[in-house]
Design a protein around this motif. Structure first.
Motif, PDB file in Angstrom:
ATOM      1  N   GLU A  58       0.839  -1.203   0.000  1.00  0.00           N
ATOM      2  CA  GLU A  58       0.000   0.000   0.000  1.00  0.00           C
ATOM      3  C   GLU A  58       0.873   1.252   0.000  1.00  0.00           C
ATOM      4  O   GLU A  58       0.621   2.196  -0.762  1.00  0.00           O
ATOM      5  N   ASP A  59       1.904   1.267   0.855  1.00  0.00           N
ATOM      6  CA  ASP A  59       2.816   2.423   0.893  1.00  0.00           C
ATOM      7  C   ASP A  59       3.534   2.575  -0.443  1.00  0.00           C
ATOM      8  O   ASP A  59       3.704   3.690  -0.949  1.00  0.00           O
ATOM      9  N   GLU A  60       3.956   1.444  -1.001  1.00  0.00           N
ATOM     10  CA  GLU A  60       4.694   1.489  -2.267  1.00  0.00           C
ATOM     11  C   GLU A  60       3.812   1.986  -3.406  1.00  0.00           C
ATOM     12  O   GLU A  60       4.264   2.741  -4.277  1.00  0.00           O
ATOM     13  N   VAL A  61       2.556   1.573  -3.399  1.00  0.00           N
ATOM     14  CA  VAL A  61       1.622   1.997  -4.453  1.00  0.00           C
ATOM     15  C   VAL A  61       1.373   3.490  -4.380  1.00  0.00           C
ATOM     16  O   VAL A  61       1.302   4.177  -5.406  1.00  0.00           O
ATOM     17  N   PHE A  62       1.261   4.027  -3.160  1.00  0.00           N
ATOM     18  CA  PHE A  62       0.987   5.454  -3.007  1.00  0.00           C
ATOM     19  C   PHE A  62       2.221   6.308  -3.316  1.00  0.00           C
ATOM     20  O   PHE A  62       2.105   7.385  -3.921  1.00  0.00           O
ATOM     21  N   VAL A  63       3.398   5.836  -2.908  1.00  0.00           N
ATOM     22  CA  VAL A  63       4.604   6.661  -3.022  1.00  0.00           C
ATOM     23  C   VAL A  63       5.250   6.539  -4.394  1.00  0.00           C
ATOM     24  O   VAL A  63       5.482   7.545  -5.076  1.00  0.00           O
ATOM     25  N   ASN A  64       5.555   5.296  -4.793  1.00  0.00           N
ATOM     26  CA  ASN A  64       6.291   5.131  -6.047  1.00  0.00           C
ATOM     27  C   ASN A  64       5.961   3.786  -6.694  1.00  0.00           C
ATOM     28  O   ASN A  64       6.744   2.831  -6.599  1.00  0.00           O
ATOM     29  N   THR A  73       5.879   0.904  -9.284  1.00  0.00           N
ATOM     30  CA  THR A  73       6.706   0.497 -10.412  1.00  0.00           C
ATOM     31  C   THR A  73       6.218  -0.849 -10.933  1.00  0.00           C
ATOM     32  O   THR A  73       5.288  -1.440 -10.383  1.00  0.00           O
ATOM     33  N   LYS A  74       6.864  -1.328 -11.982  1.00  0.00           N
ATOM     34  CA  LYS A  74       6.520  -2.655 -12.506  1.00  0.00           C
ATOM     35  C   LYS A  74       6.791  -3.733 -11.470  1.00  0.00           C
ATOM     36  O   LYS A  74       6.087  -4.736 -11.407  1.00  0.00           O
ATOM     37  N   ARG A  75       7.829  -3.527 -10.671  1.00  0.00           N
ATOM     38  CA  ARG A  75       8.135  -4.469  -9.596  1.00  0.00           C
ATOM     39  C   ARG A  75       6.991  -4.529  -8.585  1.00  0.00           C
ATOM     40  O   ARG A  75       6.672  -5.594  -8.053  1.00  0.00           O
ATOM     41  N   THR A  76       6.361  -3.393  -8.324  1.00  0.00           N
ATOM     42  CA  THR A  76       5.200  -3.356  -7.429  1.00  0.00           C
ATOM     43  C   THR A  76       4.077  -4.213  -7.981  1.00  0.00           C
ATOM     44  O   THR A  76       3.445  -4.985  -7.249  1.00  0.00           O
ATOM     45  N   LEU A  77       3.835  -4.090  -9.277  1.00  0.00           N
ATOM     46  CA  LEU A  77       2.791  -4.897  -9.910  1.00  0.00           C
ATOM     47  C   LEU A  77       3.106  -6.382  -9.809  1.00  0.00           C
ATOM     48  O   LEU A  77       2.216  -7.204  -9.549  1.00  0.00           O
ATOM     49  N   GLN A  78       4.360  -6.757  -9.973  1.00  0.00           N
ATOM     50  CA  GLN A  78       4.763  -8.155  -9.855  1.00  0.00           C
ATOM     51  C   GLN A  78       4.530  -8.682  -8.444  1.00  0.00           C
ATOM     52  O   GLN A  78       4.082  -9.819  -8.261  1.00  0.00           O
ATOM     53  N   LYS A  79       4.810  -7.844  -7.439  1.00  0.00           N
ATOM     54  CA  LYS A  79       4.577  -8.248  -6.047  1.00  0.00           C
ATOM     55  C   LYS A  79       3.088  -8.474  -5.782  1.00  0.00           C
ATOM     56  O   LYS A  79       2.705  -9.417  -5.083  1.00  0.00           O
ATOM     57  N   ILE A  80       2.254  -7.600  -6.323  1.00  0.00           N
ATOM     58  CA  ILE A  80       0.807  -7.748  -6.131  1.00  0.00           C
ATOM     59  C   ILE A  80       0.313  -9.038  -6.792  1.00  0.00           C
ATOM     60  O   ILE A  80      -0.487  -9.789  -6.213  1.00  0.00           O
ATOM     61  N   GLN A  81       0.800  -9.310  -8.007  1.00  0.00           N
ATOM     62  CA  GLN A  81       0.408 -10.530  -8.712  1.00  0.00           C
ATOM     63  C   GLN A  81       0.858 -11.771  -7.951  1.00  0.00           C
ATOM     64  O   GLN A  81       0.119 -12.762  -7.851  1.00  0.00           O
ATOM     65  N   GLN A  82       2.078 -11.731  -7.407  1.00  0.00           N
ATOM     66  CA  GLN A  82       2.586 -12.856  -6.629  1.00  0.00           C
ATOM     67  C   GLN A  82       1.741 -13.082  -5.388  1.00  0.00           C
ATOM     68  O   GLN A  82       1.426 -14.230  -5.020  1.00  0.00           O
ATOM     69  N   TYR A 118      -3.141   0.560  -7.726  1.00  0.00           N
ATOM     70  CA  TYR A 118      -1.948   0.651  -8.577  1.00  0.00           C
ATOM     71  C   TYR A 118      -2.298   1.250  -9.937  1.00  0.00           C
ATOM     72  O   TYR A 118      -1.610   2.169 -10.420  1.00  0.00           O
ATOM     73  N   MET A 119      -3.370   0.753 -10.555  1.00  0.00           N
ATOM     74  CA  MET A 119      -3.773   1.257 -11.865  1.00  0.00           C
ATOM     75  C   MET A 119      -4.151   2.739 -11.783  1.00  0.00           C
ATOM     76  O   MET A 119      -3.800   3.536 -12.656  1.00  0.00           O
ATOM     77  N   THR A 120      -4.853   3.115 -10.702  1.00  0.00           N
ATOM     78  CA  THR A 120      -5.236   4.514 -10.517  1.00  0.00           C
ATOM     79  C   THR A 120      -4.007   5.393 -10.316  1.00  0.00           C
ATOM     80  O   THR A 120      -3.899   6.490 -10.883  1.00  0.00           O
ATOM     81  N   SER A 121      -3.062   4.907  -9.500  1.00  0.00           N
ATOM     82  CA  SER A 121      -1.854   5.685  -9.224  1.00  0.00           C
ATOM     83  C   SER A 121      -1.022   5.882 -10.487  1.00  0.00           C
ATOM     84  O   SER A 121      -0.532   6.983 -10.748  1.00  0.00           O
ATOM     85  N   VAL A 122      -0.871   4.803 -11.262  1.00  0.00           N
ATOM     86  CA  VAL A 122      -0.115   4.916 -12.515  1.00  0.00           C
ATOM     87  C   VAL A 122      -0.819   5.861 -13.476  1.00  0.00           C
ATOM     88  O   VAL A 122      -0.182   6.676 -14.157  1.00  0.00           O
ATOM     89  N   SER A 123      -2.154   5.780 -13.520  1.00  0.00           N
ATOM     90  CA  SER A 123      -2.922   6.653 -14.393  1.00  0.00           C
ATOM     91  C   SER A 123      -2.779   8.116 -13.970  1.00  0.00           C
ATOM     92  O   SER A 123      -2.608   9.010 -14.813  1.00  0.00           O
ATOM     93  N   ASN A 124      -2.833   8.369 -12.654  1.00  0.00           N
ATOM     94  CA  ASN A 124      -2.663   9.737 -12.161  1.00  0.00           C
ATOM     95  C   ASN A 124      -1.267  10.271 -12.469  1.00  0.00           C
ATOM     96  O   ASN A 124      -1.095  11.449 -12.811  1.00  0.00           O
ATOM     97  N   LYS A 125      -0.285   9.379 -12.328  1.00  0.00           N
ATOM     98  CA  LYS A 125       1.085   9.782 -12.631  1.00  0.00           C
ATOM     99  C   LYS A 125       1.219  10.163 -14.110  1.00  0.00           C
ATOM    100  O   LYS A 125       1.856  11.163 -14.453  1.00  0.00           O
TER     101      LYS A 125
END
Length: 350
Positions: free
Chosen positions: A195-201, A203-212, A278-285
């Motif tokens: 959650e902290d990672e999604v809000f702050v920064n 990345t693709k690695r974040t998406l991989q962690k969520i999928q895992q 994650y999708m919302t954060s990436v979209s906002n970015k």
């Protein structure tokens, strides 16, 4: 039962190890006890253990190393374990279940261990409960029962020392189910970090962690739901190997499985929300980037227009012969830039 290419075409009850070899060592351990005596032994050969069994005590025989098919067969033959049970024991992908045979009660499930914050280790664990003994089969050395071994050895007044084999069987299942709560705590920590990672920064690695994490929750669901079904059958008194006074303990285990499932479902919903976040954060970015680029492009459009006019190759343009023509064009461009910046700020576009 899940089949593989190793068992294709083989008759039922054919003993083939279907999993990976997790240890080079095979070991048979014995803990024999009652309220007056305690004895333990270990050996790489099953006959050295079976020769010292006592009919006057509860005998816990633990086998490490499912890859040693001959050892599993020898133990099974000594206790007259049905070959279908042995076949299930050798399959680490076996669905958790409980089955009763004429001489045994068979129970298999997954043990879970969180080695770090990003992975969970799964191991198949099987039990065969008899009249005065219980067999436990695991893929490698090391388990969750060290505390139980110490209590059996050091506390002759403990409840387990005064009970029968079915009570020890309950303690095994209860210990494994309780360990699921530790896994859920690990998952909760991972969700908070994500959650902290999604809000702050993000990345693709974040998406991989969520999928895992989603995959592990799906596998955990497949591992826990059948355990609830199996424990429910035992708590209803459907098996004669479980004494009536022990059934009440399995009711408590059943309640724990319900709590595990409810918590797990909550975490599944949170993980799904993480994906949306994650999708919302990436979209906002991306929107922020597009916003900056759009403002820059908008500012330079009129400036480019002005520069384009005075870059045309016409001979008769009034400003070309004007003494202050160059300075005037720059003044016009800077004035246009300032007016646009003030306008954007009033509109709160940046």
């Amino acid at each position: 039962m899940i089949k593989s290419s190793k068992t294709a075409g083989l008759p039922p009850g054919q003993l083939v190890h279907l999993g990976e070899k997790l240890t080079d060592k095979s070991l048979v351990e014995l803990i024999s006890y009652n309220d007056k005596e305690f004895k333990e032994a270990s050996s790489g050969k099953s006959n050295e253990i079976t020769e010292v069994l006592s009919a006057e005590t509860v005998n816990w025989i633990n086998i490490d190393g499912l890859h040693n098919v001959d050892l599993i067969r020898e133990v099974g033959e000594h206790f007259a374990v049905n070959s279908l049970i042995l076949e299930d024991i050798l399959n680490p992908d076996q669905r958790p279940k409980v089955e009763e045979y004429e001489e045994h009660l068979f129970f298999t499930l997954k043990t879970l261990n969180a080695l770090n914050t990003e992975s969970i280790i799964y191991e198949q664990m099987s039990f065969v409960l008899g009249k005065n003994y219980i067999l436990s089969f695991q893929e490698k050395e090391g388990d969750l029962f060290e505390g139980m071994r110490n209590r059996l050895k050091n506390d002759p007044n403990s409840k387990a020392r005064k009970k029968h084999a079915d009570y020890l069987f309950y303690r095994f299942i209860d210990t494994i189910v309780d360990s699921y709560f530790l896994i859920l705590e690990n998952i909760a920590e991972r969700i908070e970090l994500l959650e902290d990672e999604v809000f702050v920064n993000p990345t693709k690695r974040t998406l991989q962690k969520i999928q895992q994490l989603k995959k592990e929750l799906i596998f955990l669901r497949k591992s826990v739901y059948p355990v609830r079904e199996a424990v429910s059958k035992i708590s209803k008194g459907e098996y004669h190997f479980i004494k009536k006074e022990t059934i009440q303990y399995f009711n408590d285990v059943y309640d724990h499985t319900i709590q595990v499932i409810e918590t797990m479902e909550t975490y599944r919903d949170l993980t799904t929300s993480l994906m949306d976040m994650y999708m919302t954060s990436v979209s906002n970015k991306m929107n922020e980037v597009m916003k900056v680029l759009t403002i820059i492009a908008t500012i330079f459009i009129p400036l480019t227009f002005i520069a384009g006019i005075y870059g045309m190759n016409f001979e008769y343009m009034p400003e070309l012969q004007w003494k202050y023509g160059y300075a005037g064009v720059w003044g016009l461009m800077l004035s246009t830039l300032i007016v646009m910046v003030i306008y954007f700020k009033r509109k709160k576009w940046f």
